[in-house]
Design a protein around this motif. Structure first.
Motif, PDB file in Angstrom:
ATOM      1  N   ASN B 398       0.949  -1.120  -0.381  1.00  0.00           N
ATOM      2  CA  ASN B 398      -0.398  -0.077   0.267  1.00  0.00           C
ATOM      3  C   ASN B 398       0.722   0.792  -0.348  1.00  0.00           C
ATOM      4  OD1 ASN B 398      -2.269  -1.320  -0.352  1.00  0.00           O
ATOM      5  ND2 ASN B 398      -2.848  -0.820   2.202  1.00  0.00           N
ATOM      6  N   ILE B 399       0.633   2.474  -0.762  1.00  0.00           N
ATOM      7  CA  ILE B 399       1.060   3.670  -0.561  1.00  0.00           C
ATOM      8  C   ILE B 399       0.071   4.397  -0.210  1.00  0.00           C
ATOM      9  CG2 ILE B 399       2.261   5.300  -2.597  1.00  0.00           C
ATOM     10  CD1 ILE B 399       2.862   2.577  -3.847  1.00  0.00           C
ATOM     11  N   SER B 400       0.389   5.444   0.854  1.00  0.00           N
ATOM     12  CA  SER B 400      -0.778   6.489   1.081  1.00  0.00           C
ATOM     13  C   SER B 400      -0.909   7.033  -0.169  1.00  0.00           C
ATOM     14  CB  SER B 400      -0.418   7.100   2.237  1.00  0.00           C
ATOM     15  OG  SER B 400       1.001   8.208   1.970  1.00  0.00           O
ATOM     16  N   ALA B 401      -2.627   7.657   0.342  1.00  0.00           N
ATOM     17  CA  ALA B 401      -2.014   8.790  -1.238  1.00  0.00           C
ATOM     18  C   ALA B 401      -2.224   9.950  -1.611  1.00  0.00           C
ATOM     19  CB  ALA B 401      -3.940   8.814  -1.644  1.00  0.00           C
ATOM     20  N   LYS B 402      -1.830  10.718  -0.263  1.00  0.00           N
ATOM     21  CA  LYS B 402      -1.400  12.327  -0.630  1.00  0.00           C
ATOM     22  C   LYS B 402      -0.328  11.661  -0.653  1.00  0.00           C
ATOM     23  CE  LYS B 402      -2.563  16.103   2.075  1.00  0.00           C
ATOM     24  NZ  LYS B 402      -3.273  16.364   3.220  1.00  0.00           N
ATOM     25  N   ARG B 403       0.991  11.507   0.409  1.00  0.00           N
ATOM     26  CA  ARG B 403       2.092  11.763  -0.263  1.00  0.00           C
ATOM     27  C   ARG B 403       3.048  10.031  -0.734  1.00  0.00           C
ATOM     28  NH1 ARG B 403       4.405  15.586   2.425  1.00  0.00           N
ATOM     29  NH2 ARG B 403       6.714  14.954   2.061  1.00  0.00           N
ATOM     30  N   ARG B 404       2.426   9.344  -0.970  1.00  0.00           N
ATOM     31  CA  ARG B 404       2.777   8.341  -1.516  1.00  0.00           C
ATOM     32  C   ARG B 404       4.360   7.788  -1.153  1.00  0.00           C
ATOM     33  NH1 ARG B 404       5.138  11.619  -6.513  1.00  0.00           N
ATOM     34  NH2 ARG B 404       6.199   9.477  -6.587  1.00  0.00           N
ATOM     35  N   VAL B 405       3.476   7.581   0.156  1.00  0.00           N
ATOM     36  CA  VAL B 405       4.713   7.055   0.928  1.00  0.00           C
ATOM     37  C   VAL B 405       4.256   4.662   1.383  1.00  0.00           C
ATOM     38  CG1 VAL B 405       5.419   6.040   3.870  1.00  0.00           C
ATOM     39  CG2 VAL B 405       4.661   8.812   2.824  1.00  0.00           C
ATOM     40  N   PRO B 406       5.174   4.178   1.241  1.00  0.00           N
ATOM     41  CA  PRO B 406       5.909   2.933   1.046  1.00  0.00           C
ATOM     42  C   PRO B 406       4.826   2.372   2.279  1.00  0.00           C
ATOM     43  CG  PRO B 406       7.312   2.641   0.522  1.00  0.00           C
ATOM     44  CD  PRO B 406       6.335   4.208   0.302  1.00  0.00           C
TER      45      PRO B 406
END
Lengths: 311, 554
Positions: B398-406
């Motif tokens: 999963n990657i966060s939508a806002k900051r693209r953090v895995p």
């Protein structure tokens, strides 16, 4: 219930198309969906002179006899390029006249798509397997006409199609790219294009959005950063999201059961965007490897299972 | 409507006509990729740290060993460049091993290296940060309390937390931002190295002895004559070393020590799935090759300058005194300077200014901060690949939508690393486990090498279609030949790590039961994860075998 095999961005690789057709039996799939960008990016001239043929592949030039040309053509098609036999004079003509090259590209691409349609009929005609194709932004508009005439393959572009109780809408159009390809438009127009189809879907919980361009910042749209000169930055390791905000908004607004994407070959993955499972199986067409997704649909659960595979 | 033609390939006669299509980009800069590889075989952080152990082989000629290591690792570079060219897959070792050796074997062998063993590297990085940055900087600035805190157990643990926080921030920032930081650190760090080399080049051995004696008293309160006292302290457990001594056997025994920093020019290979143009073997090869050999060249220069000005016997005696006292070797005594012998700090002593010395340590600290961010980057990619294959839960990718953090893969790296860091800091009896960190990664590389050796037969289709199919030596695929050489090189080092009768590397299996238990446990856990995944996925109607099976063409 339908078992879908989805692959995309074959870019002229005949090997991948053959695998795509064989995936029905291999994965017990009864629905095949090809997500776009079917046509190749390059013509490899096979130049006839003095009774032999000269061809350049991978930077190496080789001379072959007439009997070997068939094998060479096969190798070229396998990589997704179009082999084309020609004289030295024809080679120079194409080199010097961009409009002739454009014409020639269109001819070989449409011939290639026509051949693929015939292969589909030969391979899966009468099998009960349904095949859907939606050309992508790299495919010229004339490709649609060839697919439309096929007896075996159904064209997806702009259509709302029924798949065993599920509804699929499709478009191969994308937001603007640095390459200015054939099916590009602003996010606003792309949004309107998708919305025109999406609003007709009777039940979003049984809807499939087959949209070539992946949603923005979904992890399915990470492409290597390039500069204005199309040169890769930071050794190709710097990635940027290049998906479509319109596609993302459509998914977030309508929350279909499933969304299928391609376009960004390196960004293989499967993510949940709210209730929607969004998939980009990636592409390795140049290696002749068919990257795809198997999705088992279920009338109650919606999606019973999914799996990304490298065939 | 798009322009449907782009022109022709180079040369007087066109060999290819391209049309305008998505993804047709110009080649990436080999220099940019070189920087990533260069950082992975970091001369200052890993290099100086690893070389501080070569005193254990006093008759080993380190310069010759470095050159031999460079030659042998070149075969590793060729092997990996060829694999990248055949299968440029995100996940690198995991993808290659899975597709060639099989899903289960590939998962177990690669995940133990790129996931479970990377936990061990977090505290190793933290220790390097302490001995090369916090410790020397604090002493130089007169902050003795701070320096002593970072040499305590809690100080080491705090350093682990700092490393994990830094690595998490880098992963969160993304590679584009970090690549910029790396470039800045590269140029400033190189400038710092030039200063260090210049100081060592233009100073005489007597200058250094005087400077060392002065600063040992000024900064550490050591009695006069600290230079000789350091040699004397070392002599309690160390017979001395002569730079000019050459013997082939001891030279070979140095190789496993040098692996600590020179075995990783292929560190970025796990990322090549995201690199367009990676199929062109020249790019990944030259990137890794240049990273390796530029470092080999720099190490050679640094070693020669250490010998010239600091004195080889003094340097090795200082290392022996420091480590043997720390490891409580029988007869060892504390050296007059209680810090790890940091050649950068020693070079700084040549200028009688603590401000200058502190600045030099800070500048050379950029070698750490330009490098450490890559610690988990490759691991997250391997976890992604396993999650996409449904062996790990999908949330792992999963990657966060806002900051693209895995965040999924980060959690899987950070949480166990915290536990391991605490063990490292507070349980010194587990030291051997950390010394094994290099060996387990070498074992992962060996598995990949085996995959490379058999690739032309196991995945004939892929091999034949790849650009490397044209490279043969005596009719044998070149990837097989270089793979065999690489494999023999890795096997030699694995044998020495595991069975050296003198426990030279602190990792011999018979002498380090904790280490054996830990690593057996990691393999068992990896097997359990794979078996559980198979069972669970089968119930969901997913056959994991299917991932790697090729669809027939005809």
């Amino acid at each position: 219930m339908p078992r879908i095999f989805f692959a995309t961005d074959l870019h002229g690789s005949e090997m991948c198309w053959r695998k795509f057709l064989n995936a029905a039996k291999f994965y017990d799939a009864d629905v095949l969906i090809c997500g776009g960008d079917m046509t190749g990016k390059a013509i490899v001239p096979i130049v006839e002179e003095d009774g032999h043929f000269t061809v350049t592949m991978g930077g190496q030039t080789q001379t072959v006899s007439h009997d070997q040309v068939g094998d060479v053509e096969g190798q070229i098609r396998r990589k997704g390029y179009y082999p084309l036999q020609m004289s030295v004079e024809r080679l120079h003509e194409l080199d010097q006249h961009p409009e002739r090259r454009a014409e020639t590209f269109q001819v070989v691409m449409l011939e290639g798509v026509q051949r693929w349609m015939e292969m589909a009929k030969d391979k899966l005609g009468g099998s009960g397997v349904r095949i859907f194709v939606c050309p992508g932004n790299d495919d010229e508009m004339e490709v649609d006409d060839v697919v439309r005439k096929s007896e075996m393959v159904q064209l997806g572009e702009g259509q709302m199609l029924e798949i065993d109780g599920f509804t699929m809408i499709s478009t191969g159009w994308s937001n603007h790219t640095p390459w200015n390809t054939h099916r590009e438009e602003t996010e606003e127009l792309l949004g309107e294009r998708i919305e025109a189809m999406a609003k007709q879907v009777p039940d979003q919980s049984r809807a499939i959005f087959n949209l070539h361009c992946p949603p923005f910042k979904s992890g399915l749209d990470e492409a290597p950063a390039i500069d204005a000169d199309l040169k890769l930055l930071h050794g190709g390791r710097a990635l940027r999201p290049v998906g479509s905000t319109a596609v993302r908004q459509a998914i977030e607004k309508h929350q279909p059961l499933l969304s299928l994407h391609g376009h960004i070959h390196e960004s293989k993955g499967a993510v949940k965007l709210g209730k929607t499972l969004s998939i980009n199986p990636g592409s390795s067409y140049e290696e002749g490897m068919l990257m795809g997704a198997i999705i088992q649909l279920d009338p109650k659960k919606g999606i019973k299972s999914y799996q990304l595979v490298n065939g | 409507m798009a322009d449907t033609t782009l022109g022709t390939a180079s040369g007087t006669r066109p060999g290819l006509f391209l049309r305008n299509a998505t993804g047709l980009v110009k080649a990436w800069s080999t220099f940019d990729a070189f920087i990533y590889s260069f950082w992975s075989v970091n001369l200052i952080t890993l290099g100086l740290y690893g070389m501080s152990f070569v005193y254990t082989v006093p008759d080993g000629q380190v310069l010759a060993a470095i050159l031999l290591f460079g030659v042998l690792t070149t075969f590793l570079v060729i092997t990996y460049a060829m694999l990248v060219s055949v299968m440029p897959r995100t996940g690198g070792d995991y993808a290659w091993q899975s597709r060639v050796l099989g899903g289960g074997l590939g998962f177990v062998l690669s995940i133990t290296g790129w996931w479970f063993t990377l936990f061990l590297w977090a505290p190793i990085y933290a220790n390097i940060l302490v001995v090369q940055f916090f410790g020397p900087l604090a002493y130089t600035l007169g902050w003795t309390g701070v320096a002593e805190f970072f040499s305590s157990k809690t100080g080491i643990f705090v350093s682990c937390l700092i490393v994990l926080a830094f690595v998490s921030i880098v992963v969160t920032m993304g590679m584009e931002t970090y690549a910029r930081i790396q470039k800045i650190c590269f140029w400033i760090g190189i400038a710092g190295l030039v200063v260090v080399c210049g100081l060592l080049l233009f100073a005489s051995p007597q200058d250094f002895q005087n400077a060392f004696n002065r600063e040992a008293t000024s900064l550490f309160g050591a009695p006069a004559g600290a230079y000789q006292a350091t040699i004397d302290a070392g002599s309690k457990t160390f017979a001395g070393s002569n730079f000019g001594t050459f013997a082939f056997g001891p030279l070979l025994l140095l190789l496993p020590w040098l692996a600590f920093y020179l075995l990783w020019p292929n560190w970025g290979a796990t990322l090549y799935g995201e690199v367009r143009g990676a199929k062109d073997i020249r790019k990944p090869f030259w990137s890794m090759f240049a990273g390796l050999w530029v470092t080999v060249g720099m190490v050679a220069v640094v070693v020669i300058l250490i010998n010239k000005t600091i004195g080889w016997n003094f340097y090795q005696s200082a290392n022996a005194a420091y480590w043997n006292n720390l490891f409580a070797v029988e007869g060892a005594v504390a050296p007059p300077v209680p810090l790890w012998p940091y050649p950068v700090m020693f070079a700084g002593f040549l200028v009688d200014s603590h401000i200058f010395q502190a600045l030099l340590i800070i500048v050379m600290g950029l070698w750490f901060f330009g490098w450490a961010g890559t610690l988990f980057l490759s691991s997250t990619r391997v976890i992604f690949a396993a999650a996409f294959d449904r062996v790990l839960p999908s949330w792992a990718a999963n990657i966060s939508a806002k900051r693209r953090v895995p965040y999924g893969s980060l959690i899987l790296m950070i949480v166990p690393s915290l536990v391991i860091s605490a063990i490292y800091a507070y349980r010194p009896d587990f030291t051997s486990v950390f010394l094994d960190a290099t060996a387990i990664l070498a074992l992962t590389f060996l598995a990949t090498t085996v995959a490379a050796v058999i690739l032309p037969w196991r995945r004939k289709d892929l091999y034949d279609a790849s650009p490397i199919a044209q490279y043969k030596i005596g009719g044998v695929p070149m990837i097989t030949v270089v793979g065999v050489i690489t494999g023999l090189f890795l096997l030699f080092m694995l044998y020495q790590w595991s069975f050296n009768s003198d426990n030279l590397y602190g990792t011999s299996l018979q002498k380090t039961p904790n280490s054996v238990i830990y690593f057996v446990a990691t393999y068992v856990v990896a097997i359990v994860i794979y078996v559980v995944a198979r069972v669970v996925r089968k119930r969901q109607g997913i056959d994991l075998d299917r991932i790697h099976h090729e669809i027939p063409v005809e």
